[in-house]
Structures are given as C-alpha cells and as structure tokens.
Design a protein around this motif. Sequence first.
Motif, PDB file in Angstrom:
ATOM      1  N   VAL A  75      24.840  41.358  46.053  1.00  0.00           N
ATOM      2  CA  VAL A  75      26.035  40.317  45.754  1.00  0.00           C
ATOM      3  C   VAL A  75      26.470  40.851  43.825  1.00  0.00           C
ATOM      4  CG1 VAL A  75      27.144  38.258  45.268  1.00  0.00           C
ATOM      5  CG2 VAL A  75      26.183  39.012  47.449  1.00  0.00           C
ATOM      6  N   LEU A  76      25.225  40.818  43.342  1.00  0.00           N
ATOM      7  CA  LEU A  76      25.361  40.900  41.818  1.00  0.00           C
ATOM      8  C   LEU A  76      25.998  42.111  41.376  1.00  0.00           C
ATOM      9  CD1 LEU A  76      21.758  39.644  40.574  1.00  0.00           C
ATOM     10  CD2 LEU A  76      24.132  38.276  40.509  1.00  0.00           C
ATOM     11  N   ARG A  77      26.314  43.388  42.339  1.00  0.00           N
ATOM     12  CA  ARG A  77      26.711  44.516  41.916  1.00  0.00           C
ATOM     13  C   ARG A  77      28.247  44.468  42.401  1.00  0.00           C
ATOM     14  NH1 ARG A  77      23.774  48.485  45.415  1.00  0.00           N
ATOM     15  NH2 ARG A  77      25.589  49.778  44.839  1.00  0.00           N
ATOM     16  N   THR A  78      28.759  43.506  42.398  1.00  0.00           N
ATOM     17  CA  THR A  78      30.143  43.110  42.844  1.00  0.00           C
ATOM     18  C   THR A  78      30.946  43.801  41.885  1.00  0.00           C
ATOM     19  OG1 THR A  78      29.931  41.173  44.229  1.00  0.00           O
ATOM     20  CG2 THR A  78      31.968  41.654  43.617  1.00  0.00           C
ATOM     21  N   GLU A 107      30.698  46.548  40.270  1.00  0.00           N
ATOM     22  CA  GLU A 107      30.750  47.985  40.280  1.00  0.00           C
ATOM     23  C   GLU A 107      31.670  48.489  41.389  1.00  0.00           C
ATOM     24  OE1 GLU A 107      26.813  49.246  41.012  1.00  0.00           O
ATOM     25  OE2 GLU A 107      25.962  48.232  39.663  1.00  0.00           O
ATOM     26  N   ARG A 108      32.236  47.681  42.210  1.00  0.00           N
ATOM     27  CA  ARG A 108      33.248  47.968  43.109  1.00  0.00           C
ATOM     28  C   ARG A 108      34.678  48.361  42.731  1.00  0.00           C
ATOM     29  NH1 ARG A 108      32.152  47.821  49.147  1.00  0.00           N
ATOM     30  NH2 ARG A 108      30.286  46.997  49.284  1.00  0.00           N
ATOM     31  N   LYS A 109      34.975  49.112  43.294  1.00  0.00           N
ATOM     32  CA  LYS A 109      36.396  49.978  42.918  1.00  0.00           C
ATOM     33  C   LYS A 109      37.404  49.031  43.934  1.00  0.00           C
ATOM     34  CE  LYS A 109      35.058  53.289  40.338  1.00  0.00           C
ATOM     35  NZ  LYS A 109      35.432  53.462  38.731  1.00  0.00           N
ATOM     36  N   PRO A 150      37.946  42.006  51.649  1.00  0.00           N
ATOM     37  CA  PRO A 150      36.774  41.641  51.694  1.00  0.00           C
ATOM     38  C   PRO A 150      36.513  40.985  50.373  1.00  0.00           C
ATOM     39  CG  PRO A 150      36.564  43.511  52.651  1.00  0.00           C
ATOM     40  CD  PRO A 150      38.049  43.465  52.193  1.00  0.00           C
ATOM     41  N   LEU A 151      35.918  39.815  50.292  1.00  0.00           N
ATOM     42  CA  LEU A 151      35.439  38.945  48.862  1.00  0.00           C
ATOM     43  C   LEU A 151      34.942  39.986  47.699  1.00  0.00           C
ATOM     44  CD1 LEU A 151      36.301  36.389  47.488  1.00  0.00           C
ATOM     45  CD2 LEU A 151      34.147  35.481  48.476  1.00  0.00           C
ATOM     46  N   ASP A 152      33.928  40.917  48.078  1.00  0.00           N
ATOM     47  CA  ASP A 152      33.373  41.610  47.213  1.00  0.00           C
ATOM     48  C   ASP A 152      33.876  42.996  46.892  1.00  0.00           C
ATOM     49  OD1 ASP A 152      33.263  43.395  49.255  1.00  0.00           O
ATOM     50  OD2 ASP A 152      31.115  43.240  49.394  1.00  0.00           O
ATOM     51  N   GLU A 153      35.353  42.829  47.068  1.00  0.00           N
ATOM     52  CA  GLU A 153      36.124  43.973  46.587  1.00  0.00           C
ATOM     53  C   GLU A 153      37.304  43.370  45.455  1.00  0.00           C
ATOM     54  OE1 GLU A 153      39.696  46.529  49.025  1.00  0.00           O
ATOM     55  OE2 GLU A 153      37.655  46.486  49.951  1.00  0.00           O
ATOM     56  N   PRO A 154      37.431  43.964  44.383  1.00  0.00           N
ATOM     57  CA  PRO A 154      38.386  43.910  43.540  1.00  0.00           C
ATOM     58  C   PRO A 154      39.726  43.761  43.872  1.00  0.00           C
ATOM     59  CG  PRO A 154      36.614  44.852  42.509  1.00  0.00           C
ATOM     60  CD  PRO A 154      36.395  45.210  44.078  1.00  0.00           C
ATOM     61  N   ILE A 155      40.967  43.188  43.373  1.00  0.00           N
ATOM     62  CA  ILE A 155      42.174  43.493  43.687  1.00  0.00           C
ATOM     63  C   ILE A 155      42.894  43.791  42.448  1.00  0.00           C
ATOM     64  CG2 ILE A 155      44.361  42.687  44.486  1.00  0.00           C
ATOM     65  CD1 ILE A 155      42.886  40.929  46.631  1.00  0.00           C
ATOM     66  N   ASP A 156      43.599  45.042  42.327  1.00  0.00           N
ATOM     67  CA  ASP A 156      44.362  45.507  41.062  1.00  0.00           C
ATOM     68  C   ASP A 156      45.684  44.868  40.848  1.00  0.00           C
ATOM     69  OD1 ASP A 156      42.029  46.902  40.156  1.00  0.00           O
ATOM     70  OD2 ASP A 156      42.904  48.638  40.479  1.00  0.00           O
ATOM     71  N   LEU A 157      45.993  44.246  39.981  1.00  0.00           N
ATOM     72  CA  LEU A 157      47.374  43.639  39.711  1.00  0.00           C
ATOM     73  C   LEU A 157      47.897  44.257  38.567  1.00  0.00           C
ATOM     74  CD1 LEU A 157      46.366  39.769  39.638  1.00  0.00           C
ATOM     75  CD2 LEU A 157      47.060  41.317  41.700  1.00  0.00           C
ATOM     76  N   LEU A 158      48.868  45.209  38.996  1.00  0.00           N
ATOM     77  CA  LEU A 158      49.555  46.303  37.846  1.00  0.00           C
ATOM     78  C   LEU A 158      50.743  45.577  37.194  1.00  0.00           C
ATOM     79  CD1 LEU A 158      49.163  49.422  40.429  1.00  0.00           C
ATOM     80  CD2 LEU A 158      47.574  48.381  38.645  1.00  0.00           C
ATOM     81  N   ASN A 159      50.600  45.412  36.026  1.00  0.00           N
ATOM     82  CA  ASN A 159      51.688  44.701  35.405  1.00  0.00           C
ATOM     83  C   ASN A 159      52.086  45.601  34.229  1.00  0.00           C
ATOM     84  OD1 ASN A 159      52.394  42.768  32.875  1.00  0.00           O
ATOM     85  ND2 ASN A 159      52.746  41.593  34.584  1.00  0.00           N
ATOM     86  N   VAL A 160      53.591  46.095  34.265  1.00  0.00           N
ATOM     87  CA  VAL A 160      53.917  46.863  33.164  1.00  0.00           C
ATOM     88  C   VAL A 160      54.754  46.237  32.215  1.00  0.00           C
ATOM     89  CG1 VAL A 160      55.911  47.726  34.596  1.00  0.00           C
ATOM     90  CG2 VAL A 160      54.972  49.471  32.999  1.00  0.00           C
ATOM     91  N   ALA A 161      54.700  46.655  31.110  1.00  0.00           N
ATOM     92  CA  ALA A 161      55.586  46.158  29.864  1.00  0.00           C
ATOM     93  C   ALA A 161      55.903  47.419  28.968  1.00  0.00           C
ATOM     94  CB  ALA A 161      55.077  45.103  29.087  1.00  0.00           C
ATOM     95  N   PHE A 162      57.185  47.402  28.582  1.00  0.00           N
ATOM     96  CA  PHE A 162      57.804  48.615  27.638  1.00  0.00           C
ATOM     97  C   PHE A 162      57.642  48.143  26.125  1.00  0.00           C
ATOM     98  CE2 PHE A 162      58.640  49.838  31.678  1.00  0.00           C
ATOM     99  CZ  PHE A 162      58.474  51.191  31.794  1.00  0.00           C
ATOM    100  N   THR A 202      42.962  29.590  42.553  1.00  0.00           N
ATOM    101  CA  THR A 202      42.968  29.661  43.891  1.00  0.00           C
ATOM    102  C   THR A 202      41.717  30.256  44.543  1.00  0.00           C
ATOM    103  OG1 THR A 202      45.480  29.843  43.990  1.00  0.00           O
ATOM    104  CG2 THR A 202      44.214  30.492  46.321  1.00  0.00           C
ATOM    105  N   ASN A 203      41.445  31.501  43.895  1.00  0.00           N
ATOM    106  CA  ASN A 203      39.988  31.947  44.451  1.00  0.00           C
ATOM    107  C   ASN A 203      39.144  32.546  43.063  1.00  0.00           C
ATOM    108  OD1 ASN A 203      37.790  33.328  45.353  1.00  0.00           O
ATOM    109  ND2 ASN A 203      39.137  34.315  47.097  1.00  0.00           N
ATOM    110  N   PRO A 204      38.425  31.714  42.699  1.00  0.00           N
ATOM    111  CA  PRO A 204      37.584  32.001  41.252  1.00  0.00           C
ATOM    112  C   PRO A 204      36.508  33.024  41.611  1.00  0.00           C
ATOM    113  CG  PRO A 204      36.989  29.916  42.146  1.00  0.00           C
ATOM    114  CD  PRO A 204      38.048  30.313  42.823  1.00  0.00           C
ATOM    115  N   PHE A 205      36.172  33.396  43.011  1.00  0.00           N
ATOM    116  CA  PHE A 205      35.267  34.136  43.268  1.00  0.00           C
ATOM    117  C   PHE A 205      35.600  35.629  43.285  1.00  0.00           C
ATOM    118  CE2 PHE A 205      34.214  30.155  45.270  1.00  0.00           C
ATOM    119  CZ  PHE A 205      33.004  29.951  44.450  1.00  0.00           C
ATOM    120  N   ARG A 206      36.933  35.880  43.485  1.00  0.00           N
ATOM    121  CA  ARG A 206      37.546  37.096  43.679  1.00  0.00           C
ATOM    122  C   ARG A 206      37.656  37.717  42.177  1.00  0.00           C
ATOM    123  NH1 ARG A 206      38.740  40.478  47.499  1.00  0.00           N
ATOM    124  NH2 ARG A 206      39.581  38.905  48.582  1.00  0.00           N
ATOM    125  N   ILE A 207      37.358  39.023  42.081  1.00  0.00           N
ATOM    126  CA  ILE A 207      37.439  39.969  40.798  1.00  0.00           C
ATOM    127  C   ILE A 207      39.090  40.449  40.951  1.00  0.00           C
ATOM    128  CG2 ILE A 207      37.253  41.861  39.397  1.00  0.00           C
ATOM    129  CD1 ILE A 207      34.249  41.811  40.236  1.00  0.00           C
TER     130      ILE A 207
END
Length: 642
Positions: free
Chosen positions: A313-316, A318-320, A345-357, A418-423
């Motif tokens: 779990v401590l290697r979370t 490192e997940r892509k 899955p909770l050990d998997e990060p989610i990318d939030l892509l935010n663009v600004a010019f 909402t979910n502090p355990f998610r990256i």
Amino acid sequence: MCGICCSVSFSVEHFSKDLKEDLLCNLKRRGPNSSKQLLKTDVNYQCLFSGHVLHLRGVLTAQPMEDERGNVFLWNGEVFSGVMVKAGENDTQIMFNYLSSCKNESDILSVFSEVQGPWSFIYYQASSHYLWFGRDFFGRRSLLWHFSDLGKSFSLSSVGAQISGVANQWQEVPASGIFRIDLKSASTSRLVVLKFYPWKYISGENVITEECVNTLTQIAADLPPFVSVVANEAKLYLKDPVVPLNMMLPPIPSEIDCSTISNTPPTRETFQVFLTNGHMKEVVQQFIDVLSSAVKKRVLCLPRDEPLTPNEVLRTHERKANVAILFSGGIDSMVIATLADRHIPLDEPIDLLNVAFMTKEKIIPASFNKQRGRQKNCKTPAEESSENTAVAADRSDKQFNAPDRITGRAGLKELQVTNPFRIWNFVEINVSLEELQKFRRARICQLVHPLDTVLDDSIGCAVWFASRGTGCLVTPDEVKSYQSSAKVVLTGIGADEQLAGYSRHRVRFQTHGLEGLIKEIKMELGRISSRNLGRDDRVIGDHGKEARFPFLDENVVSFLNSLPVWEKTNLTLPRGIGEKLILRLAAVELGLTASTLLPKRAMQFGSRIAKMENNNEKASDKCGRLQDISLENFSVEKEIKT
C-alpha cells in the motif's frame, strides 16, 4: 481507439500502394500500439486498408483483419453493451466474427443496431464487392470521406490530411445512418452511389420514420456531382439506440413554488427544496444510478495493473493513472470525477487535466526573472526551498489565473474532502501564445478540419492541449513537471446539450417558452455529431488516447429523453441553479458542495483561450487561423516531432 483508413482507386494511374506520409502519420498517432496495411486488388478496383491500434482491451489485435473469404474489417470503437464481449476478449475480433457470419444486408444492420458504445467502421465484403462504413448514432468516433475529381478514387479515414491549394477536401461522414458502395458497379460507371440505411425508432410494432428525403438532400448537398446518395430499395434501417425526446408540456404549473428561490441568493440548501419532493428525489437517484453505470463501463474497460497487496500500500504513489478527466471544476466534470472515484481502484490515481492560456504579461521585477523561467518550465531544483516553490506557483497564477484554474483548484479540494485516500493528480496545463500558435500550425488545424469556425479553433486547441496532459503538479511542497499516462480521457460533453446548459437555451426559453426550449434541446442533440464529437475525437485521439463520453451513453440519453423537460431544467431560476437542475441535484446527493452552484462557463472563456488573439471575433465566424497552411505545417511538424 484506432486510426482506420481505406483508399479506393478505380484507375491504375491514380493508384498508390502507400498512403501519403502526412495522412499515415496522423493515423499512427491515434493508434501507437500496432500498424498494418492490407492491399486488396480486383480487375475493376484496388483497395488499400490501413489500421493503427490503441490497445485497450483483450489481446492486442492488429488491424485490418481479414477472414478466409477475403472480407476485411476496420473498427474504431468500444462495445460497452448490446453485443456480448467477455472479459479478456477483444471487441474488434467479436464484431468481425458477427459480420463474417452475416448472410445478407439485414443481418449486418442487426449487428450494428445492437451495439451500445462509440464506433466507426469500414467493412469490405469480398464476394459482393460491397464496402460498408459508418458512425454510431451520436457520431462519437470520427470518420471522414474524400472523393477525388471525376470519381477515379475516394478515401475513408478517421482523420484527414491537408493538401495545399485544395479546399474542403475531407468532409465528415454523416452520423445519420450507415452507407454501402458497390465497388464493382462504381468502377464501370465512374459514378459512386452511396446506398443509405438510416436510423429509425421502433415503438412496439410501429416504426417512427424521420423525414428521409430531407436527410438525403442534406447529405447530397456536400457531395461532388459524380457521387449520389440514395435510399436502399428494401427500405431497411438501423434501430435507434435511444428513445425519442419527451416533447410533453406541463398541464398545470409546477408543484414547487419557485418564487422564494428566485428572490434569495442561491446556496446549496436551495436544492433541498426540490429534494423534499419525493418524486423528484427518486428521479434524481435514478439519474445517478444510470450515469454511474455509464462511468463504470468507461473506467473499467481498459488494461490496468494488478491490485496492490496490503504490504504494498505504501507504494501507491508509484502507480500511474489509467483514467484522466477534462477538468474545469464545473458541475459536469465534478460529477464525473465523483462517480469515477466510485469505480476506479482506490490505489490508482486519477488525473484531473486543467488547461489555462496565458493572459497578457505584466511587468515583473528583474529579481523574479530567473525564478519565473524555472516555473514556466515546471521544474523545481532539488536544492530549492519549499518557500521559493510557493512563490513560483504564485507567479504562475498571475499569468494563468484563468477562471477554470480557480474553479478547478476549488473542485480539487472538494474531491479531496470527499475521498482523502485517493491520489488526485491536478495537472496544471499552462499554454503560452507562442506554443498555441506553433502547435495549431503543426497539428491542430489538420485535426479540427473540416470544421473551420472561431469556436472550433478555440475548443479544438483547448481540448488538444488539455488531453495531451503535459503540465505541472503543484503541491504545498513542490512544483514538478508531469505527463499524464492515461489512455482514457473522460469528458462531460453532452450534459449542456441535454440539460439546457448553454445561454442560448435561456434565450430560447425567454422568447418561445418551454415548447421552444424543447425544440432547441432536440436540435442540439441532433447536431452534436457534426458540431462537436468528430472534432473532439480527432483532437483527443491525436495523443494516442481515447475520448469517452458518459453523458452520451445510450442508457443515459434514453433516461433523460424520457423525462419531461421541467424535471431536467428550470430556467425561471437564476444561473447556477436552473440550468442542468437535475445534474445539480445529483451533485448535492453525491455530497458535493460549492461546485453545485457554479454557472455554466464555456471552455473557451474558462480557459481564457478566447482572450489570446482576437477579442473582436464571433464564435460562428470562419477562422483564418484554421485555413490551409499545410506547406508550413510540414516543416513545423518535422521540427516538433517527438
């Protein structure tokens, strides 16, 4: 996701065994995991099939596929339901198996009528010399056609390539049905006849027929003289995958008194008035369930690493991330992110892509020049203190402090609560004017084509940079460069069209009432394939990523279409409440807070791309920046290839 192409020639002197270099390059970018070409020759014609695969499910299956009878199949799609695809199976192979077993044209139409999910395809029937092709009901996957002069050749492709001096050489294949060409007949007559099989809705034993003549006329208007489109003689059709829009008007005024809501500043508690209505609360929960199911299909249909064991779990960190979301912090992207969090899955990060010019630069003291340069490159030296890093991030804000960046960061905090355990990887994608102009010339103008308005330029560029996923992760401790590895990109398109999210919906309601609003919603959904989806698929696919659209899931659209309009939106209420009302109520039920009250803000304004170059343009104007500059493209493309 794939890049698919078929080039047909009826003339030996016009035939080439290879695709043009720039077209092949564009296709390969869509499908980086496998590339293959197949040549089929007949005494009357030659067909060059080219397939480029982005591998997402089952065994990697190269395209084009060919069976023992010489049939050839190219597939750019995802079967989410309707046709059985078991875990570990490849949907391209499954679809080809079904088509190979079809005995007649009715069988072929039945196969495509059953598929739920985005698709475009090209299918060659060797024995009959037929070439079938088309896009799904909403046009969620791009497919273009190009007919050469005098009918000597034509091409079908996921993406085009500009030819200097030739205007409008590629056009989008209409998503109003599927098409069939008799290649043998076309080769002898030098006339290409497109046999058309439209979508029709079936209610019980009755077929509700759209006006086919008007559709044929519209399709034919953009075709050259030697190409015609005709209805199939047997009057066969595909079954609409969604129910028609509910056009009902309310017999009596709404049960909910909105006067108190309209006269008070909106708060999250405002929505509780609606949720005290038992029927409305039930409808909102049904909406959450059907949208959650749509998101689940789209985040689980892809390869991922084995789950971590308790000792790992401590290697979370490192997940892509496998899934990214085009993220403004607005109501659409917040609900999608919240539902994606349920299923990934909770050990998997989610990318939030935010663009600004970049906004116009202000005079910055010389002492900050060195630090500013470091921030622009998103690099933080190891020896630099966290205090200086915070200063660098603050300096960046002054140049990229777009509205979507502000709401995006606020949305990130909501999701972390909402979910502090998610990256949650909040990826700040900062685009300078120089970078915008460089990549527009080299890549984006080709992808947006054949669309050509100022709006297409703004949205196409914003989505291209956002989905590329190249930016920074800014945390309290550091600023570091980041490249999203996610192959799947979720987008909220479809919410505004169905739930009256645009300002023009409010104008229409104010001038023509509910009846006018309903007609506007019907028109929006009917044109979404030609106005948005082909462009967005080409733009996102250019990075070897697949766009997925939860709000355009067939079950989601059918559910929303079945509701009377007043259960979806209430434009007597202020902005930030009335538009997309059912989605805001769903957000409240999901535990979201400030984001439920954010009014609609178009991406071109939220990201500030509309402020970059010419502030006096109208969205519907033809955009000079998207004109044919392919000779320049070629040299710039070579410069920036990675």
